[in-house]
Scaffold this motif. Structure first.
Motif, PDB file in Angstrom:
ATOM      1  N   GLY B  41       0.807  -1.214   0.000  1.00 35.65           N
ATOM      2  CA  GLY B  41       0.000   0.000   0.000  1.00 35.65           C
ATOM      3  C   GLY B  41       0.839   1.263   0.000  1.00 35.65           C
ATOM      4  N   THR B  42       1.957   1.261   0.746  1.00 33.76           N
ATOM      5  CA  THR B  42       2.742   2.482   0.906  1.00 33.76           C
ATOM      6  C   THR B  42       3.297   2.973  -0.431  1.00 33.76           C
ATOM      7  OG1 THR B  42       3.432   1.421   2.957  1.00 33.76           O
ATOM      8  CG2 THR B  42       4.457   3.519   2.428  1.00 33.76           C
ATOM      9  N   SER B  43       3.958   2.036  -1.159  1.00 31.61           N
ATOM     10  CA  SER B  43       4.552   2.460  -2.431  1.00 31.61           C
ATOM     11  C   SER B  43       3.461   2.827  -3.438  1.00 31.61           C
ATOM     12  CB  SER B  43       5.471   1.363  -2.972  1.00 31.61           C
ATOM     13  OG  SER B  43       4.766   0.143  -3.074  1.00 31.61           O
ATOM     14  N   ALA B  44       2.315   2.130  -3.357  1.00 29.93           N
ATOM     15  CA  ALA B  44       1.218   2.430  -4.272  1.00 29.93           C
ATOM     16  C   ALA B  44       0.703   3.845  -4.025  1.00 29.93           C
ATOM     17  CB  ALA B  44       0.093   1.414  -4.087  1.00 29.93           C
ATOM     18  N   LEU B  45       0.528   4.211  -2.727  1.00 31.47           N
ATOM     19  CA  LEU B  45       0.029   5.551  -2.394  1.00 31.47           C
ATOM     20  C   LEU B  45       1.027   6.615  -2.844  1.00 31.47           C
ATOM     21  CD1 LEU B  45      -1.569   5.121   1.144  1.00 31.47           C
ATOM     22  CD2 LEU B  45      -2.739   5.649  -1.007  1.00 31.47           C
ATOM     23  N   LYS B  46       2.308   6.297  -2.640  1.00 31.25           N
ATOM     24  CA  LYS B  46       3.351   7.239  -3.020  1.00 31.25           C
ATOM     25  C   LYS B  46       3.278   7.511  -4.530  1.00 31.25           C
ATOM     26  CE  LYS B  46       8.242   7.819  -2.150  1.00 31.25           C
ATOM     27  NZ  LYS B  46       9.475   7.063  -1.920  1.00 31.25           N
ATOM     28  N   TYR B  47       3.074   6.435  -5.297  1.00 28.55           N
ATOM     29  CA  TYR B  47       2.972   6.594  -6.750  1.00 28.55           C
ATOM     30  C   TYR B  47       1.715   7.375  -7.120  1.00 28.55           C
ATOM     31  CZ  TYR B  47       2.230   5.471 -11.658  1.00 28.55           C
ATOM     32  OH  TYR B  47       1.997   5.565 -13.004  1.00 28.55           O
ATOM     33  N   GLN B  83     -11.277  10.464  -1.308  1.00 24.28           N
ATOM     34  CA  GLN B  83     -11.382  11.743  -0.602  1.00 24.28           C
ATOM     35  C   GLN B  83     -10.455  12.804  -1.200  1.00 24.28           C
ATOM     36  OE1 GLN B  83     -10.754  10.666   3.456  1.00 24.28           O
ATOM     37  NE2 GLN B  83     -12.900  10.040   3.739  1.00 24.28           N
ATOM     38  N   ASP B  84      -9.612  12.386  -2.122  1.00 25.52           N
ATOM     39  CA  ASP B  84      -8.667  13.328  -2.721  1.00 25.52           C
ATOM     40  C   ASP B  84      -9.340  14.109  -3.855  1.00 25.52           C
ATOM     41  OD1 ASP B  84      -5.640  14.021  -2.888  1.00 25.52           O
ATOM     42  OD2 ASP B  84      -6.304  13.739  -4.976  1.00 25.52           O
ATOM     43  N   GLU B  85      -9.031  15.415  -3.933  1.00 26.28           N
ATOM     44  CA  GLU B  85      -9.722  16.258  -4.911  1.00 26.28           C
ATOM     45  C   GLU B  85      -9.407  15.879  -6.360  1.00 26.28           C
ATOM     46  OE1 GLU B  85      -9.704  20.582  -4.744  1.00 26.28           O
ATOM     47  OE2 GLU B  85     -10.262  20.337  -2.623  1.00 26.28           O
ATOM     48  N   THR B  86      -8.138  15.580  -6.629  1.00 30.54           N
ATOM     49  CA  THR B  86      -7.785  15.252  -8.016  1.00 30.54           C
ATOM     50  C   THR B  86      -8.068  13.798  -8.367  1.00 30.54           C
ATOM     51  OG1 THR B  86      -5.530  14.949  -7.230  1.00 30.54           O
ATOM     52  CG2 THR B  86      -6.029  17.034  -8.323  1.00 30.54           C
ATOM     53  N   LEU B  87      -7.992  12.930  -7.369  1.00 31.78           N
ATOM     54  CA  LEU B  87      -8.098  11.508  -7.676  1.00 31.78           C
ATOM     55  C   LEU B  87      -9.490  10.913  -7.491  1.00 31.78           C
ATOM     56  CD1 LEU B  87      -4.816   9.946  -6.253  1.00 31.78           C
ATOM     57  CD2 LEU B  87      -5.353  10.552  -8.615  1.00 31.78           C
ATOM     58  N   HIS B  88     -10.412  11.704  -6.885  1.00 32.79           N
ATOM     59  CA  HIS B  88     -11.653  11.058  -6.460  1.00 32.79           C
ATOM     60  C   HIS B  88     -12.465  10.524  -7.635  1.00 32.79           C
ATOM     61  CE1 HIS B  88     -13.348  15.032  -7.376  1.00 32.79           C
ATOM     62  NE2 HIS B  88     -14.505  14.403  -7.491  1.00 32.79           N
ATOM     63  N   ARG B  89     -12.206  11.012  -8.863  1.00 34.87           N
ATOM     64  CA  ARG B  89     -12.963  10.485 -10.002  1.00 34.87           C
ATOM     65  C   ARG B  89     -12.282   9.279 -10.665  1.00 34.87           C
ATOM     66  NH1 ARG B  89     -14.939  15.455 -13.485  1.00 34.87           N
ATOM     67  NH2 ARG B  89     -14.195  16.658 -11.731  1.00 34.87           N
TER      68      ARG B  89
END
Lengths: 498, 146
Positions: B41-47, B83-89
């Motif tokens: 999860g950590t590296s995925a979130l970082k990417y 919950q992220d503004e750019t990623l939520h879609r």
């Protein structure tokens, strides 16, 4: 055991109570008898005293009349007035009647003798007086010279007086004796009565102290009983909580294990398919190659690709698929174990009818009939009860005897606080040694000619226990089976017992 | 096919075998988009959030998410994305072995777009992945608007 102990304690208590009661009654009787006797004696004494006083009065009267006679006579002798004569006569008659009355009253011999003496003396005097009245003049003449101190009548009167005094004194003595006797009986009464009362008081104090002691013992026993009960309750509660925790732990364990086991299985099956895909490519390639170049044909390589590999892959697949089904079953069981039960009033006949309707096609195909008889209503979790009965009825349809048409009966009955639902079939039955086995996970019994993982009855039993009920089987091989589900008529939350 | 090249696939899957099977089936379905594979999860979130070539800074993506990861729960990654503004879609496809209804419900509540259980039955799994390929061609429309 406890009964005999209780009887022994009761006998001891009863003996004590009876003893105290007996002693108390005896003492009370003694006091009462003494009181009655004393009262009788006192009454007697009082009567005697009264009589004595009466006699004394009578003696006094007699003495007075005697004096009156003497005085009347002397007066007549000094002056022969008929008035004196009348006095003498009246006093004489009074004397005689008093004397008769006194004679009736007298009891003691001495007093009677004394009265007899008085009577004789008086008779003597009466003779003298009669003589005086017969010849008053001679008598008066005599009287002038007479010395009264030596006169017979006067002496008689003196004697009478003395005797009367003696009598009176005797009566006084009697009176004193009577009084003393009266005092004595009173004293006795006080002593005996007082003693009895004191003993009675002692008995009472003993009785009260025994009652108080029993009370104290009883209270102490109750306290220790309550403590024991509380201890027991706490023990049961903590044990139940432990069991529930352990059960939850197992459920979680089963869930995690089965969940995590599925992951590698996905790989095994996935890559088995990949292998098969690869084999198909090789298979197609070899087929084409051998068709074009029969001289290159290698029988061993062909058999490996055409038979051995598909066989091996097939076994891997079926085994893995079976494993997956088992894991899924465990998952399902653990999921059900974690589902919250929602008790509601269940119309059992309707519920069973619905299950039977849903199995209509399968029943038809099996050539069986299902009869639903009366079943009492009960309060329980609908889904769990449905699952249990669905399982039992499905089993009844599934394991029919090939020798006869299937007849399945679902009926209910009521026992104390419990509703029993029987699913009865005339199917192939279960051997006695398998009666316990069939309820175990992944275990099955009899001819393995039907599909199944050995989950159904294990689930049924787990659900029945969870609902606070039981499931029993009664079956004979080749004759049929009866599965009896017993559920509490009112739902009892097993988890809430913790 | 050319327009699909712009959507990169981010696969977060700790099981190498699963990842390989998913990739194979995606390719078999005729999808040739880039696949970036992360095993934790950590590296995925970082990417996802920080990498200059990642979806937060550089174009549309589709996330294939496994729920059982060694370092964190897949649902928390899902939550962060949604919950992220750019990623939520960004469409998120949850791929997991769990078919627990509560868990599925929770994923949909958090905004997951598709939930696919990894069936042990390989054919249906492959089918599901191929369906995903169709889905990938459909999501071109919203990502073109970005």
């Amino acid at each position: 055991m406890t009964d005999s102990v209780r009887r022994r304690y009761e006998a001891i208590g009863r003996r004590r109570v009876l003893l105290l009661l007996g002693v108390g009654l005896a003492l009370l009787a003694t006091a009462l008898i003494t009181a009655f006797m004393t009262l009788g004696a006192i009454t007697e004494d009082t009567d005697a005293v009264e009589k004595t006083l009466e006699r004394q009065a009578s003696i006094d009267s007699l003495a007075t009349f005697s004096e009156q006679i003497a005085v009347g006579r002397r007066g007549f002798l000094l002056q022969p007035d008929p008035l004196f004569a009348r006095t003498v006569r009246e006093a004489s008659s009074d004397f005689e009647s008093e004397q008769a009355r006194l004679a009736d009253m007298l009891v003691s011999v001495e007093q009677r003798d004394r009265l007899e003496e008085i009577r004789e003396l008086n008779a003597e005097r009466t003779v003298m007086i009669d003589a005086m009245f017969a010849d008053p003049e001679a008598a008066v003449a005599d009287a002038d010279t007479m010395d009264f101190n030596t006169d017979g009548a006067v002496l008689i009167t003196q004697d009478i007086r003395e005797i009367a005094e003696e009598m009176s004194a005797a009566e006084s003595r009697t009176l004193v004796e009577r009084n003393r006797a009266q005092l004595d009986s009173l004293l006795l009464f006080y002593i005996v009565g007082g003693l009895s009362l004191m003993l009675l008081l002692g008995v009472l104090v003993t009785a009260v102290s025994i009652v108080l002691r029993y009370n104290r013992d009883l209270a102490a026993a109750q306290v220790s009983l309550r403590e024991a009960n509380t201890g027991l309750e706490t023990a049961v509660q903590s044990r139940t909580a432990e069991l529930i925790r352990a059960n939850e732990e197992i459920q979680r364990f089963a869930y995690i294990v089965s969940h995590d086991l599925r992951s590698p299985l996905v790989n095994v099956l996935g890559f088995t398919s990949e292998l098969d895909e690869a084999r198909k490519i090789i298979h197609a390639h070899l087929e084409e190659l051998y068709a074009n170049h029969p001289d290159l044909r290698d029988e061993e390589a062909w058999l490996a690709v055409d038979e051995d590999l598909p066989e091996a892959l097939g076994f891997i697949r079926t085994s893995t698929e079976k494993m997956d089904r088992l894991i899924n079953s465990i998952l399902e069981l653990s999921r059900q174990g974690r589902r919250k039960l929602q008790p509601e009033e269940l119309d059992m006949e309707e519920l069973v009818e619905n299950i039977v309707d849903s199995l209509y096609q399968r029943t038809e195909d099996a050539g069986a009939t299902i009869a639903v008889k009366s079943i009492p209503e009960l309060e329980s979790d609908r889904i769990a009860v449905e699952q249990i009965l669905q399982n039992l009825i499905e089993n009844a349809i599934k394991y029919l005897s090939p020798e006869r048409a299937g007849e399945i009966v679902v009926e209910g009955s009521k026992a104390v606080g419990t509703v029993r639902i029987d699913v009865i079939d005339n199917g192939r039955g279960i051997a006695p040694e398998d009666h316990e086995r069939i309820f175990e996970l992944f275990r099955r019994a009899g001819t393995q000619d039907q599909e199944g993982e050995g989950i159904g009855l294990a689930n049924v039993r787990a659900l029945a226990y969870r609902l606070g009920g039981t499931i029993e089987v009664d079956s004979e091989l080749g004759q049929g089976s009866r599965f009896r589900l017993s559920l509490p008529a009112k739902f009892i939350a097993q988890e809430a017992l913790a | 096919m050319n327009s699909q090249q712009s959507v990169s696939i981010v696969m977060i899957e700790d099981d190498a075998g699963h990842a390989r099977l998913i990739e194979k089936n995606i390719r078999r379905a005729g999808i040739s988009n880039d696949i970036n594979h992360f095993e934790d999860g950590t590296s995925a979130l970082k990417y996802l959030f920080d990498d200059p070539s990642g979806p937060a800074h550089n174009g549309p993506a589709l996330v294939l998410l496994d729920l059982n990861l060694p370092d964190m729960s897949g649902t928390s990654i899902l939550e962060k994305i949604k919950q992220d503004e750019t990623l939520h879609r960004t469409p998120v496809v949850v791929l997991t072995t769990t078919d627990d209804k509560v868990e599925i419900q929770r994923c949909y509540d958090l905004g997951c777009n598709v939930y696919i259980t990894k069936p042990v039955n390989y054919e249906s799994f492959a089918d599901a992945i191929r369906q995903l390929g169709l889905f990938l061609s459909v999501i071109q429309v919203p990502s073109a608007e970005d």
